[in-house]
Scaffold this active site. Structure first.
Site, short mmCIF file in Angstrom:
data_model
loop_
_atom_site.label_atom_id
_atom_site.label_comp_id
_atom_site.label_asym_id
_atom_site.label_seq_id
_atom_site.Cartn_x
_atom_site.Cartn_y
_atom_site.Cartn_z
CB CYS A 278 -41.45 52.51 60.04
SG CYS A 278 -42.44 51.00 59.98
CB CYS A 298 -42.77 46.82 57.21
SG CYS A 298 -42.07 48.46 57.00
CB CYS A 361 -15.45 49.34 27.97
SG CYS A 361 -15.25 49.78 26.23
CB CYS A 403 -3.30 54.56 28.52
SG CYS A 403 -1.52 54.53 28.16
CG HIS A 408 -1.50 53.62 22.92
ND1 HIS A 408 -0.38 52.82 23.03
CD2 HIS A 408 -2.06 53.69 24.16
CE1 HIS A 408 -0.23 52.46 24.30
NE2 HIS A 408 -1.24 52.96 25.01
CB CYS A 451 -20.94 64.92 52.34
SG CYS A 451 -20.79 63.19 51.91
CB CYS A 456 -14.27 55.86 43.15
SG CYS A 456 -13.96 55.61 41.37
CB CYS A 466 -6.88 66.87 51.06
SG CYS A 466 -7.44 65.52 52.13
#
Length: 508
Positions: A278, A298, A361, A403, A408, A451, A456, A466
């Site tokens: 600063c 600081c 999870c 998956c 499942h 932006c 992720c 893209c």
């Protein structure tokens, strides 16, 4: 005749005055000499009192150390007695301290070696209008079990930089810390000791793997060698800095004490230090020193820096250009809010797990981050020699690794993916809403504002337009980095977060 008498009288008066002045000067000189002698005697008396007090404390430590080693030996002897024998004779078992240990030499010559942790630091600090080099050392002598029995903190004052080039100062300070630690261990009659060093050049010189060519370095290395000969066993070990963190803290305290002492003096009480972020003149007490690299900023700027990095999903590092030092949570608690402390703790935990081992999870009410190595695994597939299912360590729900969905039962992954209507609906919704799926963890991401550079939560960076990956913080495609409409939308909906990129994530 009268003139001669007057002249003779004037001569006598001058001689008397001269004699009187000489006598006064001699008396003043004598008084000054007596005062210096008195001050010297007081100093010698104080040094003698300090020496006696030091000897008393050392003798007390020696006795405590003998008693500690005696108790450990008795405990080991009791552990070797069979239970049946102990039930019969345990009530009569006695090993008084005075009878069991006959001499300090017997106590320290046998058994496991003691441990010495040491650290020397020096830092260039701005105090007032001047820039000074400050150095301090810290050491800890521990028993064979790692319990600290003697800690030492000492600032290096005076001409401690003499005969050493600037690039050799760190070696000298580290060697000073080791010498002080070994000397303290000898004062406790320790005969076997292992010392742990995190400074590679000093370790190379002590173990004679590098030949010492400079005379000044050879002098301090010889001092260490002479001290090593006073022990029956004195072995060096090279360790990482995290293994001597409490010795590092002691050395840092030695430096901080000098800074605070200087800042507390009337000369520097009103002095300030310029923050390089600063560019404001801040009171020395409001400056924050980063561990290891010792760069200073600081507290206000550091808080904003940490907050921005955490909101962008990164573990904060030192803001100094080119410095890669990671900020320590304990070191930053003084200026962070409770919310930021929790965020930083989670970021550090996430960063400690490699990207290939991160597992979230799939339960929408849980979303706990786990390491694939640590979670309980089920449904072993002999053909691939891998486990297919895991159990969340928080909500205890089972899920499929491949998956990234709830487990499942009685259905393989291919059949589940074909029959999953939710996946089809999600893909259609993603295409309609222009969502983008992370190629590394397969999570679905929606850009709300900001932006097109997406980071992720698994750490993968890519272009939202893209899907091309970013490498080394640079785009690999030619798509625009932002759309001004998204930025304006961000300003209107989030006026307090104008400079932050907010990405809302959704799992598939």
């Amino acid at each position: 005749m009268k003139a001669d008498l007057d002249f003779a009288f004037e001569l006598q008066v001058e001689e008397a005055l001269t004699a009187s002045l000489i006598g006064d000067e001699q008396e003043i000189a004598q008084n000054a000499s007596d005062f210096q002698t008195l001050e010297l005697l007081k100093q010698l008396e104080q040094e003698e009192e300090d020496r006696l007090q030091w000897e008393t404390e050392i003798n007390k430590m020696k006795n405590d150390l003998k008693r500690l080693v005696h108790d450990q030996k008795v405990a080991q002897e009791i552990s070797r007695i069979p239970n049946d024998q102990w039930e019969e004779t345990g009530d009569y078992f006695e090993k008084p301290f005075g009878e069991a240990s006959s001499s300090s030499r017997d106590v320290h010559d046998n058994g496991a070696p003691f441990k010495l942790y040491f650290k020397g630091l020096f830092s260039t600090e701005r105090i007032g209008d001047s820039i000074v080099d400050i150095a301090g050392i810290g050491f800890a002598v521990c028993d064979p079990l790692g319990n600290s029995i003697l800690n030492g903190v000492k600032p290096l004052i005076g001409d401690w930089k003499s005969d050493f080039a600037p690039q050799e100062l760190e070696l000298k300070v580290e060697a000073k810390a080791l010498i002080q630690g070994l000397t303290a261990a000898l004062s406790l009659d320790v005969k076997k000791i292992d010392f742990f060093c995190d400074y590679y050049p000093l370790y190379q010189y002590i173990t004679m793997r590098h030949l010492v060519k400079q005379q000044n370095i050879a002098t301090v290395v010889d001092q260490v060698s002479l001290l090593q000969r006073n022990f029956i066993s004195c072995r060096p070990f090279l360790v990482a800095r995290k293994d001597i963190k409490f010795a590092f803290k002691l050395a840092r305290n030695a430096i901080d004490s000098q800074i605070n002492r200087s800042a507390g003096c009337s000369t520097f009480r009103s002095k300030k230090e310029t923050c390089n972020i600063c560019l404001e003149d801040i009171s020395v007490g409001q400056m924050f020193a980063i561990n290891r690299c010792l760069h200073r900023y600081c507290c206000s700027c550091m808080k904003q820096h940490v907050e921005v990095k955490l909101l962008n999903g990164m573990v904060p590092q030192c803001p100094h250009d080119g410095c890669k030092t990671t900020l320590n949570l304990d070191n930053c608690r003084n200026f962070l809010t409770t919310k930021l402390i929790d965020m930083m703790s989670k970021r550090i935990q996430e960063d400690s797990i490699p990207v290939t081992e991160k597992v979230y999870c799939p339960n929408p009410m849980c979303s706990t981050l786990m390491s694939k190595i640590n979670i309980p695994k089920f449904a072993y597939d002999p053909s691939t020699k891998e486990y297919l299912s895991g159990q969340c360590m928080k909500c205890k729900e089972y899920f499929c690794f491949k998956c990234k969905a709830p487990w499942h039962y009685n259905m393989n992954c291919r059949a589940y993916q074909k029959s999953s209507e939710d996946d089809a609906k999600l893909k259609n919704l993603a295409n309609m809403k222009l969502w983008r799926q992370c190629k590394k963890c397969n999570h679905m991401i929606e850009l709300v504002a900001g932006c097109y550079h997406i980071t992720c939560r698994c750490g993968h960076e890519f272009c939202y337009t893209c899907g091309a990956a970013w490498k080394n913080k640079k785009a690999t495609c030619t798509c625009p980095i932002w759309n001004e409409r998204n930025l304006m939308h961000n300003r209107q909906n989030n006026p307090q977060q104008q400079n932050q990129h907010h990405h809302q994530q959704r799992r598939g």
